[in-house]
Design a protein around this motif. Structure first.
Motif, PDB file in Angstrom:
ATOM      1  N   LYS A  21      17.567 -35.568 -59.654  1.00 34.52           N
ATOM      2  CA  LYS A  21      18.938 -35.863 -60.072  1.00 34.52           C
ATOM      3  C   LYS A  21      19.191 -35.539 -61.528  1.00 34.52           C
ATOM      4  O   LYS A  21      20.268 -35.023 -61.864  1.00 34.52           O
ATOM      5  N   TRP A  52      20.130 -32.047 -61.782  1.00 35.91           N
ATOM      6  CA  TRP A  52      21.480 -31.843 -61.233  1.00 35.91           C
ATOM      7  C   TRP A  52      22.536 -32.275 -62.253  1.00 35.91           C
ATOM      8  O   TRP A  52      23.499 -31.558 -62.482  1.00 35.91           O
ATOM      9  N   PHE A  88      24.563 -34.585 -55.319  1.00 37.95           N
ATOM     10  CA  PHE A  88      23.144 -34.231 -55.224  1.00 37.95           C
ATOM     11  C   PHE A  88      22.577 -34.611 -53.857  1.00 37.95           C
ATOM     12  O   PHE A  88      21.708 -33.922 -53.324  1.00 37.95           O
TER      13      PHE A  88
END
Length: 982
Positions: free
Chosen positions: A760, A763, A882
């Motif tokens: 994450k 992302w 995500f």
């Protein structure tokens, strides 16, 4: 032959004369070996200044200048012998008394001669106190270093010395002959007294003098000669003259052999000294110390009118007059390039002559020694001198004032400093510069205007004296002739070609030219062939003057001929001038030093006196420190600035050529396909080149930043120009390693192929990178649109500005296109032709004439802003996408392929920055440091470049101070050594 008016000098007395027939010349006592000085001391002209004039043929000559025999002139007249039977007892007593007087006079003369001979041989022994500096310690242990038996065997044997002693039997015969001549009464007593007086005088003088005889005595002698003259008298006199000359030759050869052995012994001592046997007392020779001072002065630009007035011998003459040949004879080697009638001396050549064990030559700025005994080294030396002359001549010129400094050492060479100047010309020929004649005159005057320079004026004796122009030039520079020595060359051709040999006599006596001189010399420098050796030229010169009618008829004096006598006279005059002027020059430079030091204290009290070279070394160290600082930059800093600069360089291409075209597609598959194709094309063609350009520019900027930061730390601004030049030249020379491009291309391609976002944070980083990029582009687009349409109503009211007609048209077009976008929010990036026509007609209906091209340009910016606004909204929606990305957006209306694109771009930038950082720190920084060192070395060797980059009054003042101090110190050391030699 000895002549005394009309009276015949006593033949027996002539046979008793000591052999002192050496050529009369002034000897430079300051450098002659004491043995040689003692030999020539009694020939000094100061010993006999009041003697009456006499025929020059009565001078003494060596074997080099021996005169042919003159037939003895018989005398007429004399006393007849009358028999007087009366008073025969008185006559017998008179004759016995006469014999007693003769014996007494002979005893007195012999004793006086023995005393003089003892004193002279006593003076011949050298004063070793003057040579304590050159005699090494091993001399005191001769048995270990020199073979004394071999030296003893080289000395003359007793039999040879006995041969040189007078033949007592012949002396007895001469006394008998003398008795027969003096047995004729009272008149003969006068003649005998005259002969005895002549004998006593010649024992203490270097030249025979004529004794005047009263007329009455001469008439009685003539009458006596008539009665007692026999046919064998003439033959006897000739035999005595031959015997006298043979004795003279024996003595001369013995002296020459002793001088040669003395020279060889000194050479052995110097060679032993060169090998390191005697190192602690080695001193620089006097002439070398003086030459160093002249070399420094040649590069000294005086600011306080401290001119160079130190003596040197300036050789001037017409072109092809034989200047170079005279110098070569003095240097005892053919060292100069030669040509047939063309100008060979194109710049001044300073030749320092000194004595040494080996005959070698060396340039001041070189360590190579040329062995003048080898023909290949001589040829190489001549070639090097010619190359240096041509190199010193600037383009478009024929001659150069730049001086070439050369030193020549060898056994028996007279110590002096000579400057060979280009030959004076009367006409400029084809191939020469138009100002050649004036340039040569200027160079010659610059050297001759030195009031202490000795002018060696060379005149070609084989051409008409009226054609020479150098004598007028010398007369202008030295009207009184107090420092001029005149040399007439090619006397052999002059004697052959001139119809009146007395013209040569007028020249060497200074009666033909208005020019005055200290002395006049006549020399012969060979037969004109460039292949002649120095020894052959010497032999030819000696043979010529030995048989020349110029000497035989008394037109030339013995001390005025041969280059050997010339070199002795020039050396003597040179050192005399040095002793008289060097202390005055030292005082002048001392005053100049005081003035310069006072100016420095008043203007730069807190700064060190650093000359240009010292300042350059200081700047060099600072620059190298700054380059070394590049290696201390942290990897994080390198990668940060590289990534930032690389994205600034490629962001426009990514947005305009990759992202926007791909975003116009209808589905994610087409988007990804378009992105992959365009990324592959970009990686293959442009991206590696752009990355290397960014890395190179970053290296330059960091280098400049460190130099600027270092400048703030109390740096001297006198280095600014130098540092800027070093930086520019180093960057210009630096070439990036091209092989790194291929590896970089592969790395970038692999980085862009990866689509897998693992967590994450990555992302979110991609979302942030995309958002920052889109916001930056949106801001730029709004700025462009604002410039297109002009100020809005608020700016118009507050700033009192109005729109231009073009801005008014664009504003109306913008409003019409915005209505179209509101109706069709999913419109494509391009307007259709019918849509363009519709917009144009709507504007015309409102009275606005617009061009279709303007409509399309305005649409491009409006659509770009509309697209970026939508992309930012989509970016905010993808912040929580995500989870869908991990499931490959299955069963989801949200597609975030654009976020994946920006992640791929971001990752490629990071990997590229890391790769470039490694290449910079491991390779390019070191190569740049190497380039900087090379540039600094090149600049350090280029004196002209340093003079351009490090300038200012402060630098020039420090340069002058350094040179003046060096000159003064060397002059004082030279003066001290000169006083010690006295």
């Amino acid at each position: 032959m000895l002549r005394a008016g009309s009276t015949v000098t006593c033949i027996a007395c002539k046979n008793l004369l000591p052999s002192r027939m050496g050529v009369k010349f002034r000897v430079p006592l300051q450098k002659l070996h004491p043995f040689s000085r003692a030999i020539h001391h009694r020939y000094s002209s100061n010993n006999n200044q009041q003697r009456p004039p006499h025929c020059s043929a009565a001078r003494h000559y060596t074997s080099l200048s021996r005169l042919p025999m003159r037939p003895h002139k018989s005398r007429s007249g004399g006393h007849g012998y009358q028999q007087h039977r009366s008073f025969w007892v008185a006559r017998l007593a008179v004759r016995l008394l006469k014999l007693r007087y003769i014996l007494l006079g002979s005893a007195v003369g012999g004793g006086y001669t023995a005393k003089k001979t003892y004193d002279e041989w006593k003076d011949m022994f050298p004063d070793m106190s003057q040579y304590t500096w050159i005699v090494p310690d091993f001399v005191w242990e001769l048995s270990e270093n020199i073979d004394l038996d071999k030296l003893a065997s080289a000395l003359p044997q007793l039999e040879e010395i006995a041969k040189l002693l007078p033949d007592m039997e012949k002396i007895g015969e001469n006394f008998t002959f003398l008795k027969s001549l003096l047995s004729t009464g009272l008149g003969s007593e006068v003649n005998g007294a005259s002969g005895l007086h002549l004998l006593l005088e010649t024992t203490g003088e270097s030249t025979l003098r004529v004794t005047d005889v009263p007329p009455t005595s001469a008439s009685r002698a003539d009458s006596s000669d008539k009665q007692f003259k026999k046919s064998s008298d003439k033959e006897r006199i000739d035999q005595l003259q031959e015997e006298l000359l043979r004795t003279q030759l024996k003595y001369q050869r013995m002296l020459e052999r002793l001088e040669k052995e003395n020279k060889e012994l000194r050479k052995v001592v110097l060679q032993k000294d060169d090998k390191g046997i005697h190192q602690r007392n080695v001193k620089k020779s006097l002439i070398d110390m003086y030459s160093e001072v002249l070399d420094i002065l040649s590069y000294y630009d005086s600011n306080y009118n401290t001119q160079d007035h130190l003596p040197r011998v300036v050789v001037v003459g017409d072109q092809s007059a034989g200047k170079t040949s005279v110098l070569e004879m003095i240097a005892q080697a053919r060292i100069f390039p030669r040509g047939s009638g063309e100008m060979m001396t194109r710049s001044p050549v300073k030749v320092t002559l000194s004595e040494g064990p080996h005959h070698v030559a060396m340039f001041k700025d070189s360590t190579r020694e040329f062995d003048l005994g080898k023909e290949e080294d001589l040829a190489a030396l001549r070639h090097e001198i010619e190359l240096r002359m041509r190199k010193s001549v600037k383009e478009g010129q024929t001659v150069s004032p730049e001086t070439i400094s050369l030193s020549v050492k060898g056994p028996g060479i007279q110590r002096m400093v000579l400057v060979d100047l280009p030959g004076v010309i009367n006409t400029v020929t084809s191939g020469m510069a138009a100002d050649t004649k004036e340039t040569i005159f200027g160079i010659s005057k610059a050297y001759m205007q030195n009031p202490n320079a000795i002018i060696l004026c060379i005149q070609d004796g084989s051409v008409d004296a009226e054609r020479s122009i150098v004598t007028d030039l010398v007369s202008q520079m030295d009207p009184q002739g107090k420092r001029t020595i005149f040399v007439l060359t090619k006397v052999d051709l002059a004697e052959k070609n001139l119809a009146s040999p007395s013209r040569i006599q007028q020249i060497v006596e200074g009666k033909l030219f208005p020019m005055k001189a200290l002395g006049y010399f006549a020399v012969v420098t060979g037969k004109g062939s460039s292949n002649e050796s120095i020894d052959s030229i010497k032999d030819y010169e000696e043979d010529f003057f030995q048989n020349s009618r110029l000497l035989r008829d008394g037109m030339l004096k013995a001390h005025q001929v041969t280059t050997k006598n010339l070199s002795l006279a020039v050396s003597d005059c040179f050192w005399k001038m040095v002793r008289e002027s060097v202390e005055q020059q030292a005082d002048a430079f001392k005053a100049s030093r005081f003035n310069l030091e006072t100016e420095w204290k008043n203007n730069y009290p807190r700064l060190r006196e650093l000359d240009r070279n010292e300042l350059y070394e200081k700047a060099k160290n600072e620059i190298l420190d700054e380059v070394i600082s590049l290696s201390q930059v942290t990897p994080k800093h390198w990668e940060s600035i590289l990534q930032k600069k690389l994205w600034e360089r490629v962001s426009t291409h990514v947005i305009e050529n990759i992202y926007l075209p791909a975003a116009q597609t209808m589905n994610s598959g087409t988007f990804n396909t378009t992105v992959d194709i365009k990324l592959k094309q970009w990686t293959d063609k442009q991206l590696p080149h752009k990355a290397l350009e960014v890395a190179w520019e970053t290296l330059q900027e960091e280098f400049a930043r460190f130099m600027a930061e270092y400048k703030g730390k109390d740096q001297d601004d006198i280095f600014d120009k130098l540092k800027e030049a070093v930086k520019d030249e180093s960057i210009k020379r630096h070439k990036w390693n091209e092989r790194a491009m291929d590896s970089l291309r592969v790395i970038q391609h692999n980085a862009l192929e990866d689509r897998s976002i693992t967590d994450k944070p990555q992302w979110d980083a991609a979302i942030q990178f995309m958002e920052e990029t889109l916001q930056s582009r949106l801001k730029d687009t709004d700025s462009i649109i604002s410039d297109m349409v002009g100020p809005d109503w608020k700016q118009r009211w507050l700033s009192w500005t109005n729109r231009t007609p073009e801005q008014h048209i664009r504003n109306e077009t913008k409003n019409e296109l915005e209505r179209l976008l509101k109706l069709h929010e999913d419109h494509t990036a391009y307007l259709a032709n019918d849509e363009v026509t519709t917009v144009r007609k709507n504007l015309e209906a409102r009275g606005v004439e617009v061009d279709p091209v303007l409509i399309k340009d305005t649409w491009h910016q409006l659509y770009r802003r509309h697209f970026l606004q939508k992309a930012l909204l989509h970016c905010n929606l993808c912040r929580r996408g995500f989870y869908y990305y991990q499931r490959h957006f299955v069963d989801s209306e949200l597609e975030c392929n654009d976020v994946v694109l920006f992640w791929r771009i971001q990752r490629m930038l990071a990997i590229t920055a890391n790769t470039l950082r490694q290449q910079l720190t491991n390779t390019e920084v070191r190569r740049l440091e190497k380039n900087v060192k090379e540039v600094l070395e090149d600049f350090g060797e280029d004196t002209e470049k340093k003079g351009q980059l490090i300038t200012g009054r402060r630098v020039q003042l420090a340069e002058d101070l350094k040179k003046v101090r060096e000159i003064q110190e060397k002059l004082e050391a030279f003066i001290e050594a000169l006083h010690k030699e006295k």
